[in-house]
Design a protein around this motif. Sequence first.
Motif, PDB file in Angstrom:
ATOM      1  N   ARG A  94       1.798   6.893  -6.837  1.00  0.00           N
ATOM      2  CA  ARG A  94       0.795   7.911  -7.126  1.00  0.00           C
ATOM      3  C   ARG A  94       1.321   9.299  -6.796  1.00  0.00           C
ATOM      4  N   GLU A 143       0.827  -1.198   0.000  1.00  0.00           N
ATOM      5  CA  GLU A 143       0.000   0.000   0.000  1.00  0.00           C
ATOM      6  C   GLU A 143       0.865   1.253   0.000  1.00  0.00           C
ATOM      7  N   ARG A 169       2.196   1.754  -3.501  1.00  0.00           N
ATOM      8  CA  ARG A 169       1.191   2.317  -4.412  1.00  0.00           C
ATOM      9  C   ARG A 169       1.042   3.821  -4.188  1.00  0.00           C
ATOM     10  N   ALA A 187       4.134  -2.290  -7.492  1.00  0.00           N
ATOM     11  CA  ALA A 187       3.111  -1.245  -7.489  1.00  0.00           C
ATOM     12  C   ALA A 187       3.345  -0.311  -8.661  1.00  0.00           C
ATOM     13  N   ALA A 229       1.488   3.437 -10.868  1.00  0.00           N
ATOM     14  CA  ALA A 229       0.460   4.459 -11.025  1.00  0.00           C
ATOM     15  C   ALA A 229       0.705   5.174 -12.350  1.00  0.00           C
TER      16      ALA A 229
END
Length: 235
Positions: free
Chosen positions: A31, A24, A27, A57, A59
């Motif tokens: 982002r 998490e 990610r 991950a 984005a």
Amino acid sequence: MREDERRARIMAAVTEPDTAEPGELARRLCRYAVDEMALSGCALVLMSGAESAGVLAGAGRHASTVTGLQMELGEGPCLQAHASGIPVLLPDLTAESANRWPAFAAAALAAGVHAEFSLPLTVGPGGIGTLDLCRDRPGMLSEEHLADALVAADIARDAVLYQPYGAGGPGVAELLDTAGTDRLVIHQATGMIAAQLDDTIANALARLRAAAFASERSMHDIAQDVVQRRVRFDD
């Protein structure tokens, strides 16, 4: 801005009380990079060699495109950054500097990517992957954005290092607030284990995590034993 201040600012932007696991956090880092650095893609790639890689991950619309092309073609800046431990910065994929990867440069341009920046996730004498940034237009990262990207890569690396901590343990944000000297001990120990076993950094990390689980001690404590030569992994 000092590096510790930059790290604290980025950590504050990407962590919340519910940030409980490294995936998490990764990610959110990707982002953050896309939003703050005007990128069209950011991916955290874990590697144990050119033949073994995976995206933890990503984005942005080009996050998987550029990484996938490099793995498929077997060439590209992220493979070079991982192998050398040195950032590879390509602000213009039509420039002569991109000619060393002709197949990748042509495929990336065809996919709409015009700039690529690969930052190695270094641990000891080796690495565990890269943080890949790309743009749909040519242009170098600003000095401020490059400084942020390098710190973000360090945070991503540390998040992967602390991955073994499970539910009920300290949160990722708390672990990553550990003093830099503590993180350095883990990096040093991982390099020593890799040398002892004549193995990859990724496998050395896995062995360090397994030892922490088996002994119900923290990775830092085990790492300190390794660095101070109280524990060896080739015995």
